[in-house]
Design a protein around this motif. Structure first.
Motif, short mmCIF file in Angstrom:
data_model
loop_
_atom_site.label_atom_id
_atom_site.label_comp_id
_atom_site.label_asym_id
_atom_site.label_seq_id
_atom_site.Cartn_x
_atom_site.Cartn_y
_atom_site.Cartn_z
N ASN A 27 0.80 -1.23 0.00
CA ASN A 27 0.00 0.00 0.00
C ASN A 27 0.83 1.28 0.00
OD1 ASN A 27 -2.51 -1.44 0.08
ND2 ASN A 27 -2.04 -1.90 2.21
N SER A 28 1.96 1.27 -0.69
CA SER A 28 2.79 2.47 -0.71
C SER A 28 2.71 3.26 -2.01
CB SER A 28 4.25 2.10 -0.40
OG SER A 28 4.73 1.14 -1.29
N LEU A 29 1.81 2.87 -2.91
CA LEU A 29 1.63 3.61 -4.17
C LEU A 29 0.31 4.37 -4.16
CD1 LEU A 29 2.72 0.94 -6.83
CD2 LEU A 29 4.06 2.86 -5.97
N SER A 30 0.31 5.49 -4.85
CA SER A 30 -0.94 6.23 -5.05
C SER A 30 -1.81 5.44 -6.03
CB SER A 30 -0.66 7.61 -5.62
OG SER A 30 -0.20 7.50 -6.96
N THR A 31 -3.05 5.84 -6.17
CA THR A 31 -3.96 5.14 -7.07
C THR A 31 -3.43 5.12 -8.50
OG1 THR A 31 -5.84 5.68 -5.68
CG2 THR A 31 -6.33 5.06 -7.96
N GLY A 32 -3.00 6.27 -9.00
CA GLY A 32 -2.47 6.34 -10.37
C GLY A 32 -1.23 5.50 -10.55
N GLU A 33 -0.32 5.58 -9.58
CA GLU A 33 0.91 4.78 -9.63
C GLU A 33 0.59 3.29 -9.56
OE1 GLU A 33 4.11 7.67 -7.37
OE2 GLU A 33 2.67 6.54 -6.16
N SER A 34 -0.39 2.93 -8.75
CA SER A 34 -0.80 1.53 -8.60
C SER A 34 -1.32 0.97 -9.91
CB SER A 34 -1.87 1.41 -7.51
OG SER A 34 -2.29 0.07 -7.37
N ILE A 35 -2.16 1.73 -10.59
CA ILE A 35 -2.72 1.27 -11.86
C ILE A 35 -1.61 1.14 -12.90
CG2 ILE A 35 -4.25 1.90 -13.77
CD1 ILE A 35 -6.10 3.16 -11.57
N LYS A 36 -0.74 2.12 -12.98
CA LYS A 36 0.37 2.07 -13.94
C LYS A 36 1.26 0.86 -13.67
CE LYS A 36 4.16 4.79 -15.84
NZ LYS A 36 4.86 6.07 -15.83
N GLN A 37 1.66 0.66 -12.41
CA GLN A 37 2.52 -0.46 -12.07
C GLN A 37 1.80 -1.79 -12.22
OE1 GLN A 37 5.63 -0.92 -11.74
NE2 GLN A 37 5.58 -3.03 -11.01
N GLY A 38 0.54 -1.85 -11.82
CA GLY A 38 -0.23 -3.09 -11.95
C GLY A 38 -0.35 -3.53 -13.39
N CYS A 39 -0.62 -2.60 -14.29
CA CYS A 39 -0.72 -2.93 -15.71
C CYS A 39 0.63 -3.34 -16.28
CB CYS A 39 -1.30 -1.76 -16.49
SG CYS A 39 -3.03 -1.45 -16.12
N LYS A 40 1.68 -2.64 -15.85
CA LYS A 40 3.04 -2.98 -16.30
C LYS A 40 3.41 -4.38 -15.81
CE LYS A 40 7.79 -1.29 -15.86
NZ LYS A 40 8.64 -0.24 -15.26
N TYR A 41 3.11 -4.68 -14.56
CA TYR A 41 3.42 -6.00 -14.00
C TYR A 41 2.61 -7.09 -14.70
CZ TYR A 41 4.05 -9.67 -10.47
OH TYR A 41 4.33 -10.84 -9.83
N TYR A 64 -0.35 -13.11 -11.12
CA TYR A 64 -0.45 -11.76 -10.57
C TYR A 64 -0.62 -11.83 -9.06
CZ TYR A 64 -1.64 -6.83 -10.11
OH TYR A 64 -1.62 -5.50 -9.76
N ASN A 65 -1.40 -12.80 -8.63
CA ASN A 65 -1.66 -12.95 -7.20
C ASN A 65 -0.56 -13.71 -6.48
OD1 ASN A 65 -3.08 -14.62 -4.87
ND2 ASN A 65 -4.12 -12.66 -5.12
N TYR A 66 -0.10 -14.82 -7.06
CA TYR A 66 0.89 -15.69 -6.41
C TYR A 66 2.32 -15.20 -6.60
CZ TYR A 66 -2.40 -19.61 -5.70
OH TYR A 66 -3.42 -20.42 -5.30
N GLY A 67 2.58 -14.50 -7.68
CA GLY A 67 3.94 -14.11 -8.03
C GLY A 67 4.40 -14.84 -9.28
N GLY A 68 5.42 -14.30 -9.92
CA GLY A 68 5.89 -14.84 -11.18
C GLY A 68 6.39 -16.27 -11.12
N GLY A 69 6.79 -16.73 -9.95
CA GLY A 69 7.25 -18.11 -9.81
C GLY A 69 6.16 -19.12 -10.12
N TYR A 70 4.91 -18.71 -10.03
CA TYR A 70 3.81 -19.62 -10.34
C TYR A 70 3.87 -20.05 -11.81
CZ TYR A 70 -0.86 -21.57 -10.86
OH TYR A 70 -1.92 -22.41 -11.12
N ALA A 71 4.21 -19.13 -12.70
CA ALA A 71 4.32 -19.47 -14.13
C ALA A 71 5.44 -20.48 -14.35
CB ALA A 71 4.57 -18.21 -14.95
#
Length: 78
Positions: A27-41, A64-71
């Motif tokens: 919870n350390s990102l603002s809403t805009g930063e969260s959306i940008k980073q979430g889409c990038k991730y 997205y939920n478990y982390g990239g190791g799941y793939a």
């Protein structure tokens, strides 16, 4: 929008709960930063899955939920 709903219900400032994907505290990102980073991730997970021969969008979503190791686990174990 579905990821936002699952991750925070749209009520947290870090709506996509994506700060941790940057190595930041939760919870350390603002809403805009969260959306940008979430889409990038999400895009990086999609590319990673495709490179591993995984074409199931559900694996990308779960990663997205478990982390990239799941793939990696799915690529190895099916």
């Amino acid at each position: 929008l579905a990821i936002i709903q699952v991750e925070s219900g749209g009520t947290a400032t870090d709506v996509m709960q994506s700060s941790e994907s940057m190595g930041l505290p939760p919870n350390s990102l603002s809403t805009g930063e969260s959306i940008k980073q979430g889409c990038k991730y999400f895009a990086s997970l999609l590319s990673s899955c495709k490179a591993k021969g995984i074409n199931d969008i559900n694996v990308v979503i779960q990663s997205y939920n478990y982390g990239g190791g799941y793939a990696d686990y799915v690529a190895k174990n099916g």
